[in-house]
Scaffold this motif. Sequence first.
Motif, PDB file in Angstrom:
ATOM      1  N   GLU A  22       0.840  -1.214   0.000  1.00  0.00           N
ATOM      2  CA  GLU A  22       0.000   0.000   0.000  1.00  0.00           C
ATOM      3  C   GLU A  22       0.874   1.263   0.000  1.00  0.00           C
ATOM      4  N   ARG A  23       1.783   1.341   0.956  1.00  0.00           N
ATOM      5  CA  ARG A  23       2.684   2.497   1.085  1.00  0.00           C
ATOM      6  C   ARG A  23       4.117   2.000   1.241  1.00  0.00           C
ATOM      7  N   ILE A  26       6.052   3.127   4.410  1.00  0.00           N
ATOM      8  CA  ILE A  26       5.719   2.445   5.665  1.00  0.00           C
ATOM      9  C   ILE A  26       6.365   1.065   5.702  1.00  0.00           C
ATOM     10  N   ASP A 121      -7.164  -6.359   8.113  1.00  0.00           N
ATOM     11  CA  ASP A 121      -7.927  -6.764   6.925  1.00  0.00           C
ATOM     12  C   ASP A 121      -9.148  -5.868   6.721  1.00  0.00           C
ATOM     13  N   ILE A 122      -9.852  -5.587   7.818  1.00  0.00           N
ATOM     14  CA  ILE A 122     -11.053  -4.755   7.717  1.00  0.00           C
ATOM     15  C   ILE A 122     -10.708  -3.345   7.233  1.00  0.00           C
ATOM     16  N   MET A 123      -9.536  -2.860   7.649  1.00  0.00           N
ATOM     17  CA  MET A 123      -9.134  -1.519   7.198  1.00  0.00           C
ATOM     18  C   MET A 123      -8.789  -1.505   5.715  1.00  0.00           C
ATOM     19  N   GLY A 124      -8.637  -2.702   5.127  1.00  0.00           N
ATOM     20  CA  GLY A 124      -8.245  -2.760   3.721  1.00  0.00           C
ATOM     21  C   GLY A 124      -6.749  -2.910   3.544  1.00  0.00           C
ATOM     22  N   VAL A 125      -6.051  -3.194   4.653  1.00  0.00           N
ATOM     23  CA  VAL A 125      -4.603  -3.397   4.571  1.00  0.00           C
ATOM     24  C   VAL A 125      -4.358  -4.854   4.171  1.00  0.00           C
TER      25      VAL A 125
ATOM     26  N   LYS B  70      -9.919  -8.891  -5.257  1.00  0.00           N
ATOM     27  CA  LYS B  70      -9.290  -8.604  -3.957  1.00  0.00           C
ATOM     28  C   LYS B  70      -9.008  -7.108  -3.773  1.00  0.00           C
ATOM     29  N   ARG B  74     -10.454  -4.544  -0.974  1.00  0.00           N
ATOM     30  CA  ARG B  74      -9.614  -3.712  -0.090  1.00  0.00           C
ATOM     31  C   ARG B  74     -10.009  -2.240  -0.197  1.00  0.00           C
ATOM     32  N   ARG B  77     -13.105  -1.778   1.762  1.00  0.00           N
ATOM     33  CA  ARG B  77     -12.863  -1.879   3.203  1.00  0.00           C
ATOM     34  C   ARG B  77     -12.305  -0.591   3.794  1.00  0.00           C
ATOM     35  N   GLN B  78     -11.714   0.225   2.934  1.00  0.00           N
ATOM     36  CA  GLN B  78     -11.232   1.519   3.442  1.00  0.00           C
ATOM     37  C   GLN B  78     -12.397   2.420   3.829  1.00  0.00           C
ATOM     38  N   ILE B  80     -14.921   1.101   5.485  1.00  0.00           N
ATOM     39  CA  ILE B  80     -15.543   0.426   6.630  1.00  0.00           C
ATOM     40  C   ILE B  80     -14.765   0.748   7.896  1.00  0.00           C
ATOM     41  N   MET B  82     -14.503  -0.418  11.943  1.00  0.00           N
ATOM     42  CA  MET B  82     -14.974  -1.527  12.781  1.00  0.00           C
ATOM     43  C   MET B  82     -14.431  -1.403  14.195  1.00  0.00           C
ATOM     44  N   PHE B 101      -2.934   5.193  12.245  1.00  0.00           N
ATOM     45  CA  PHE B 101      -2.580   4.041  11.405  1.00  0.00           C
ATOM     46  C   PHE B 101      -3.314   3.990  10.054  1.00  0.00           C
ATOM     47  N   PRO B 102      -4.664   3.984  10.055  1.00  0.00           N
ATOM     48  CA  PRO B 102      -5.333   3.918   8.736  1.00  0.00           C
ATOM     49  C   PRO B 102      -5.058   5.141   7.878  1.00  0.00           C
ATOM     50  N   LEU B 103      -4.859   6.284   8.517  1.00  0.00           N
ATOM     51  CA  LEU B 103      -4.570   7.503   7.758  1.00  0.00           C
ATOM     52  C   LEU B 103      -3.224   7.375   7.052  1.00  0.00           C
ATOM     53  N   ARG B 104      -2.224   6.887   7.808  1.00  0.00           N
ATOM     54  CA  ARG B 104      -0.886   6.739   7.225  1.00  0.00           C
ATOM     55  C   ARG B 104      -0.870   5.701   6.115  1.00  0.00           C
ATOM     56  N   MET B 105      -1.744   4.694   6.227  1.00  0.00           N
ATOM     57  CA  MET B 105      -1.765   3.652   5.207  1.00  0.00           C
ATOM     58  C   MET B 105      -2.445   4.129   3.923  1.00  0.00           C
ATOM     59  N   PHE B 106      -3.496   4.940   4.083  1.00  0.00           N
ATOM     60  CA  PHE B 106      -4.336   5.219   2.903  1.00  0.00           C
ATOM     61  C   PHE B 106      -4.573   6.691   2.584  1.00  0.00           C
ATOM     62  N   ALA B 107      -4.553   7.555   3.580  1.00  0.00           N
ATOM     63  CA  ALA B 107      -4.982   8.934   3.332  1.00  0.00           C
ATOM     64  C   ALA B 107      -3.975   9.672   2.459  1.00  0.00           C
ATOM     65  N   THR B 108      -4.514  10.529   1.577  1.00  0.00           N
ATOM     66  CA  THR B 108      -3.616  11.332   0.748  1.00  0.00           C
ATOM     67  C   THR B 108      -3.569  12.744   1.320  1.00  0.00           C
ATOM     68  N   ARG B 150     -10.376   5.286  15.931  1.00  0.00           N
ATOM     69  CA  ARG B 150      -9.674   4.677  14.793  1.00  0.00           C
ATOM     70  C   ARG B 150     -10.663   4.321  13.686  1.00  0.00           C
TER      71      ARG B 150
END
Lengths: 246, 251
Positions: A22-23, A26, A121-125, B70, B74, B77-78, B80, B82, B101-108, B150
Amino acid sequence: MDLLFHIGRYFMLMGEVFSKPERLSIYWKRTVEEMDLLGVKSLGIVSLLSLFMGAVITIQTKTNIDSPLIPQYVVGFTARQSTILEFSPTIISLILAGKVGSTIAAEIGSMRVREQIDALDIMGVNSAGYLILPKIIATALINPFLIVISMFLSIFGGWLAGTLTGIISSSSYIQGVQYDFDSYIVVYALIKTVVFAIVIATVSSYQGYYTSGGTREVGISSTKAVVYSDVVILIMNYLLTQMLLL
Amino acid sequence: MIEVQHLYKSFGTVEVLRDINAKFAKGKVSQIIGKSGSGKSVLAKCIIGLYKPTKGKVLYDGKSFHDMEKDEQRQLRQEIGMLFQSNALFDSLTVLENVLFPLRMFATMSEKEMLERAHFCLKRVKIENSDKKFPAEISGGMQKRVGIARAIAMNPKYLFVDEPNSGLDPQTSIVIDDLIREITDEYNTTTVVITHDMNSVMGIADEIFFINDKQLMWQGTRDQLLKSDNEALNAFIFAGSLMREVRKTIT
């Protein structure tokens, strides 16, 4: 059938692990952290083992070939060959399978039973890639350094034991270490090291990733990680030796 | 909206869910209730894709989750968020890092903007002063709040909450329930809560789904729930003394 199931699932997991991260930044940060945790923090045990094993190899070689017909430098030569060909890459990797493999399986297994992998997984990672890929890269990069250090320390340990006990002179030992040196044996040792590092990281991660149950199962996964890593290392050691030296 | 169509789930020869049909509406709190072991958590895990149904479909705004590639899954799921029963916070990360964490993984967005967003989420759940602590250093109720922070960090369209009140005292349970209600209204999320806590149901549920004996046995609103003559449902909801009192009052 059970073995085939695990082999199939292992390769499917590896497919997930090597899919697009993903990144990258990271993943790289995590790789550096893993290099510290799995590599640098193993330096102490690797150094200690190497020094004493080199010392023992030297003393045993000397006591077993104590003949006027065999030149003194053979002790240094044998210590070097044993260390580079087998002791450092294989025995140290087996030791690392115990230390690093159990750490990896316990960490990932605990994350599994505490639903942290589900959370990823739920986060989409891509949880397999995020957790396992940095460990594979880290061990594959750092283990060759550990093994090279182990080689030097083992040969140094042999010299130390030989000269301190007086069973061999310093010059004879060094002559033996330098005698008929073929750099290919180091290449062979490093190829083995990288393969063993990948085996340790992937087999242990597999055991941790598919842990189900509670803390007892995490312990069982750790034990399995060490046992199966050792078995695969021994098989790969035979195959690689046949491929690279014959 | 999330729609479950003719969903079956078995583990080996053991059937856990049979022909479940349900619609979870946007902007509403839908609560799945049922006895322990009734299959409500399995249903939730099928909906969020942790389990693959043996048969049937789960549609997210009309798109079948289990038929997606898949990468597409994914991507979805971004959207969602939970909250797990165990909170599932990363114990080697601080409270702030968990939310980041989710921000660093996906946020622009820039690191500064991510920090602002994370602090906003922590403030939203009233836990901004514990941002440097590790999950093990805070109480169960605070961990739930961090879990919610989160979950909302990425502005989710769908919010899943598994047993939000387990292990919490009644007062903290109300705080968490209120937070779920407020966040659903604020973000207009499709919120699905799995619970067996009738206080929570009576407090925040818009729509209730009762799972019993592997099937969706009943669904309706809070008012309909209290007036229902479904035997299994009544046996479940009026097992607690408080609910018996509520029934006496309304009858």
